[in-house]
Scaffold this active site. Structure first.
Site, mmCIF file in Angstrom:
data_model
loop_
_atom_site.group_PDB
_atom_site.id
_atom_site.type_symbol
_atom_site.label_atom_id
_atom_site.label_comp_id
_atom_site.label_asym_id
_atom_site.label_seq_id
_atom_site.Cartn_x
_atom_site.Cartn_y
_atom_site.Cartn_z
ATOM 1 N N HIS A 447 38.287 22.426 43.772
ATOM 2 C CA HIS A 447 38.155 23.688 43.024
ATOM 3 C C HIS A 447 36.861 24.425 43.355
ATOM 4 O O HIS A 447 36.658 25.544 42.890
ATOM 5 C CB HIS A 447 38.232 23.410 41.523
ATOM 6 C CG HIS A 447 39.618 23.017 41.083
ATOM 7 N ND1 HIS A 447 40.500 23.896 40.524
ATOM 8 C CD2 HIS A 447 40.278 21.838 41.171
ATOM 9 C CE1 HIS A 447 41.642 23.289 40.260
ATOM 10 N NE2 HIS A 447 41.530 22.029 40.638
ATOM 11 N N ASP A 653 30.996 30.755 44.733
ATOM 12 C CA ASP A 653 32.039 30.286 43.815
ATOM 13 C C ASP A 653 33.272 29.927 44.626
ATOM 14 O O ASP A 653 33.595 30.613 45.602
ATOM 15 C CB ASP A 653 32.406 31.415 42.827
ATOM 16 C CG ASP A 653 32.722 30.877 41.438
ATOM 17 O OD1 ASP A 653 33.119 29.704 41.333
ATOM 18 O OD2 ASP A 653 32.564 31.639 40.470
HETATM 19 P P1 ADQ Z 1 34.636 27.577 36.859
HETATM 20 O O1 ADQ Z 1 33.362 27.356 37.562
HETATM 21 O O2 ADQ Z 1 34.643 27.134 35.464
HETATM 22 O O3 ADQ Z 1 35.874 26.902 37.627
HETATM 23 P P2 ADQ Z 1 36.083 30.196 36.816
HETATM 24 O O4 ADQ Z 1 37.094 30.156 37.887
HETATM 25 O O5 ADQ Z 1 35.455 31.527 36.656
HETATM 26 O O6 ADQ Z 1 34.897 29.159 36.994
HETATM 27 O O7 ADQ Z 1 36.794 29.818 35.478
HETATM 28 C C1 ADQ Z 1 36.110 29.888 34.277
HETATM 29 C C2 ADQ Z 1 37.137 29.914 33.147
HETATM 30 O O8 ADQ Z 1 36.408 29.753 31.949
HETATM 31 C C3 ADQ Z 1 37.888 31.212 33.080
HETATM 32 O O9 ADQ Z 1 39.252 30.960 32.843
HETATM 33 C C4 ADQ Z 1 37.254 31.944 31.899
HETATM 34 O O10 ADQ Z 1 38.167 32.693 31.137
HETATM 35 C C5 ADQ Z 1 36.721 30.798 31.073
HETATM 36 N N1 ADQ Z 1 35.498 31.233 30.378
HETATM 37 C C6 ADQ Z 1 34.361 31.654 30.916
HETATM 38 N N2 ADQ Z 1 33.488 32.017 29.953
HETATM 39 C C7 ADQ Z 1 34.110 31.817 28.796
HETATM 40 C C8 ADQ Z 1 33.751 32.001 27.437
HETATM 41 N N3 ADQ Z 1 32.542 32.456 27.066
HETATM 42 N N4 ADQ Z 1 34.659 31.661 26.500
HETATM 43 C C9 ADQ Z 1 35.861 31.180 26.864
HETATM 44 N N5 ADQ Z 1 36.251 30.996 28.114
HETATM 45 C C10 ADQ Z 1 35.393 31.313 29.069
HETATM 46 C C11 ADQ Z 1 36.007 26.122 38.821
HETATM 47 C C12 ADQ Z 1 35.416 26.734 40.088
HETATM 48 C C13 ADQ Z 1 35.966 28.126 40.304
HETATM 49 C C14 ADQ Z 1 37.489 28.088 40.344
HETATM 50 C C15 ADQ Z 1 38.045 27.341 39.167
HETATM 51 C C16 ADQ Z 1 39.537 27.102 39.296
HETATM 52 O O11 ADQ Z 1 34.005 26.749 40.014
HETATM 53 O O12 ADQ Z 1 35.474 28.674 41.507
HETATM 54 O O13 ADQ Z 1 37.987 29.413 40.327
HETATM 55 O O14 ADQ Z 1 37.430 26.063 39.023
HETATM 56 O O15 ADQ Z 1 39.834 26.424 40.466
#
Ligand code: ADQ
Length: 747
Positions: A447, A653
């Protein structure tokens, strides 16, 4: 420590809280609730327990207040929880949880009354917020008809009343608000018992699972009853209410007479008998493995409704795929075991998908997760060599954890079963599983980014890690760039041969491909729950008059939060006309707070917020609103829709789902503009965003200004294209693509 010593220590712990269910746990079931009596022996026990210094006792039941008052009048020292947590009484009057409206249940109560009137023996029980139909006394010839009538009336009513749920018990059907949970009794009990308390929680039915799930590391949950066929979050079991009685009497004697008191039958641990489980009933045909289980089981005390809603795209994607294949998900449950070895594997087959988990000793977790995963692999794979730190004992622990997961996986499924492993925590899993004889296809999806060879070679055990990764049959990454990096590392550091889309190694073909992960766009497009949206309206009310830029992230140094706030400050310098006209709303969800770099990041962000607000704030305008908390999906969607600019600027990311969520949530007729880092995997698909370089603060400041000034027509054209991209590769297509290739491997 042996089991007897464990129970002695717990029995003697001060303060101790004992929280027990009533029917089926402390007392046997009676034919109807009215016929229940509590004998003197049990009342004596309750009186004795509550008279012990340092012990607090409570009975938590689904019964009404009146019924509990009547049954337990002989033991006035104990506290009571009625209606599954709706009412609580500790030394004094009953107190209700305030936010529920009793009238809401009227419609279904009237329908159930009508049904009951047609079937002699059926009985309606009304409580403050819920209604129960008892059918223990209905003649067997009429039961089927009554059940069908009840099911169709309840299901129709529930579809129009999503805040309620149906609960099927032993010959009873109850309709109640989803917010009524016995789990609320756990923190309340802890408060009653006092600081430092440990809790013993006993229960026999599904509603008691909510209490078990809310327990902390030092507490114990005991499932009472011989028929342990369902999954449970309790770790211990007792045969029935009479063994429960002797066990609690033993606690009284141990505390009064010291540890010499001879033990009765003590609770025995619940574990899956590994081999029999595999050979037996379940026959799982696919296994997903990740470090953490999906949120379904976590967050002690979170109401189940909220837990469901906080489930992310990964779960939504995997749930149908696993369910269609009779699959199961294995992970860590977020709890620790005392001792030096992982706990028994536990199983809950009532969730969709079923879940299995092992718990880890705390120091394993510290070395494996906080250490090797998050202070070595995470910064290295995100190209932050300055944050990297290596330690041999952490690498050794990482190997041990991968082996522990492999043992659990091997116990759970047949050697031919396809296994899908997730993320950087479990890169050695295929290698460990092969040693245990697993022959079926094993795939891995990373991921996070995969770094170039220059960075990857910094890892002291790079060769070993790469070698172990080559035991997978399918390796998936977010982008072709990550695939290229991986192939270059293989070319440079391993004897495997590179061919088109595959690697050839020791007579095997390993498929390597990009599978860009997506979201389920519809999930971000409609808000059904007015109450949740209301909270967001309150968040936004101080900034209704200004334009809004929004950032939403886990608080992680890779997400570029300080850099984007600095860029916002710089924009206010470069374009003073925006002062007091634009607000930046940064929502950060707490993350990995045990890791020092994350604590530092938090302090840094808060410092920058303070500085910029100090410099540009006016009496009636605070430029940056910073919220350090998590929101439910519907609330996030509202926030996304309210923002003129979505600012998604990670320094690096894997993909970044927030960018896709922002696009999905926009209104087509007046969409916001997306400013997206070119170092997010998402930038490859979301080319119609304003792509920015988050390492260059001045450039990002100008890009924010450009986004704010973007005319409606341009925003609409860009948004159409962005939405098409977000709808093309969704969470569902991602899972389907990966699984179909995985299943074809080794065939
Ligand atoms: P993350 O590093 O966690 O995931 P991301 O893909 O942006 O990053 O996902 C974050 C999730 O957390 C999103 O669904 C978002 O809605 C949720 N989120 C963020 N802030 C929030 C808040 N304050 N309250 C509730 N929810 C919140 C890792 C990798 C990424 C990759 C994903 C999926 O680092 O690059 O896209 O896995 O593979």
């Amino acid at each position: 420590m042996d089991d007897l010593e464990h129970w002695r220590q717990l029995a003697c712990h001060t303060p101790l809280g004992i929280l027990t269910d009533l029917d089926g746990t402390l007392i046997p079931f009676a034919p109807t609730p009215e016929e229940t009596r509590i004998d003197e022996e049990r009342l004596d026990l309750l009186r004795n327990l509550s008279a012990l210094p340092g012990v607090a006792v409570a009975v938590a039941s689904g019964r009404s207040r009146e019924s509990l008052d009547r049954l337990l009048a002989g033991a006035p020292g104990i506290s009571l929880v009625a209606e599954h947590g709706g009412w609580k009484r500790a030394k004094g009057a009953w107190q209700a949880i305030a936010e529920l409206t009793p009238a809401a249940i009227e419609g279904i109560a009237r329908e159930l009354e009508k049904i009951a009137s047609r079937h002699p023996g059926a009985l309606i029980e009304r409580k403050t917020w819920s209604v129960t139909l008892h059918h223990r006394r209905v003649p067997p010839s009429e039961k089927a008809e009554l059940e069908i009538e009840t099911a169709s009336a309840v299901d129709a009513w529930l579809s129009a009343n999503p805040g309620f749920e149906r609960l099927d018990g032993a010959e009873v059907v109850e309709v109640r608000p989803v917010r009524l949970r016995k789990s609320s009794a756990v923190p309340w009990m802890r408060d009653l018992a006092g600081p430092g308390s440990r809790l013993i929680v006993l229960g026999d039915d599904l509603t008691d699972e909510d209490m078990f799930q809310a327990l902390g590391a030092g507490d114990v949950g005991i499932l009472v009853g011989g028929r342990h066929t369902r999954g449970t979050s309790a770790r211990w079991k007792l045969l029935g209410s009479s063994t429960c009685l002797s066990f609690l009497n033993w606690i009284v004697s141990v505390r009064r007479e010291g540890p010499t008191a001879a033990p009765p039958m003590l609770p025995s641990p619940i574990a899956i008998a590994p081999r029999s489980r595999k050979a037996g009933s379940a026959g799982y045909q696919m296994l997903a493995v990740s470090n953490r289980l999906p949120h379904l089981r976590s967050e002690a005390g979170t109401p189940r409704e909220e837990r469901k809603k906080s489930v992310g795209g990964l779960v939504s994607a995997l749930e149908p795929a696993l369910s269609a294949r009779k699959g199961i998900w294995l992970g860590w449950n977020g709890h620790f075991v005392s001792g030096t070895e992982p706990g028994f594997m536990m199983l809950d087959e009532e969730t969709r998908p079923p879940l299995a988990w092992i718990d880890l000793p705390k120091d394993w977790h510290a070395k494996y997760y906080n250490g090797l995963c998050n202070r070595s692999l995470w910064p290295l794979f995100h190209s932050f060599p300055g944050n990297v730190r290596f330690a041999l004992d952490e690498w050794e622990c990482y190997q041990k954890v991968n082996e522990a997961f492999a043992s659990a996986a091997a116990d759970l499924v047949d050697p031919e079963t396809p296994i899908w492993v997730h993320d950087y925590h479990l890169l050695l899993l295929a290698s460990a599983l092969r040693k245990k004889g697993h022959r079926g296809p094993i795939g891995h999806f990373l991921h996070i980014p995969f770094p170039g060879v220059d960075l990857f070679s910094l890892f002291p055990w790079a060769g070993q890690l790469l070698d172990a990764m080559l035991d997978f049959d399918l390796l998936g990454f977010h982008t072709p760039g990550h695939v290229d990096n991986f192939r270059q590392c293989v070319g440079a550091l391993s004897p495997a041969k590179l061919a088109d889309e595959v690697l050839l190694h020791q007579g095997r073909r390993i498929r390597v491909r990009d599978f860009p992960i997506g979201i389920i766009p519809e999930d971000f497009q409609v808000s059904k729950n007015a109450a949740m949206v209301e909270e967001i309206t309150a968040v936004l009310s101080p900034i209704t008059r200004t334009r809004k830029i929004l950032g939403v992230d886990r608080l992680d140094y890779t997400k570029g939060i300080p850099e984007r706030l600095l860029a916002f400050g710089r924009m206010l310098e470069l374009f003073p006309e925006w002062r007091s006209k634009v607000s930046f709303l940064q929502v950060s969800v707490p993350s990995r707070e045990d890791v020092p770099e994350y604590a530092e990041q938090r302090a840094r962000v808060e410092n920058i917020v303070g500085r910029i607000n100090g410099k540009f704030g006016e009496a009636d305008c605070v430029p940056i609103r910073y919220l350090y908390r998590s929101y439910l999906r519907e609330q996030l969607s509202e926030l996304y829709r309210s923002a003129d600019v979505g600012c998604v600027t990670p320094l690096r990311d894997g993909m970044n789902l927030v960018a896709k969520e922002y696009v999905a949530a926009q209104r087509r007729e007046n969409p916001g503009a997306l400013v997206l880092s070119s170092f997010a995997g998402a930038a490859r698909e979301l080319k119609d965003a304003i792509l920015t370089n988050p390492w260059y603060v001045d450039g990002m400041a100008r890009d924010l200004d450009r986004a704010l000034r973007m005319p409606l027509e341009e925003r609409k054209v860009r948004h159409e294209k962005l939405l098409a991209a977000v709808s093309r590769t969704t969470a569902l297509t991602w899972a389907q693509d990966f699984i179909s290739i995985l299943e074809a491997c080794r065939s």
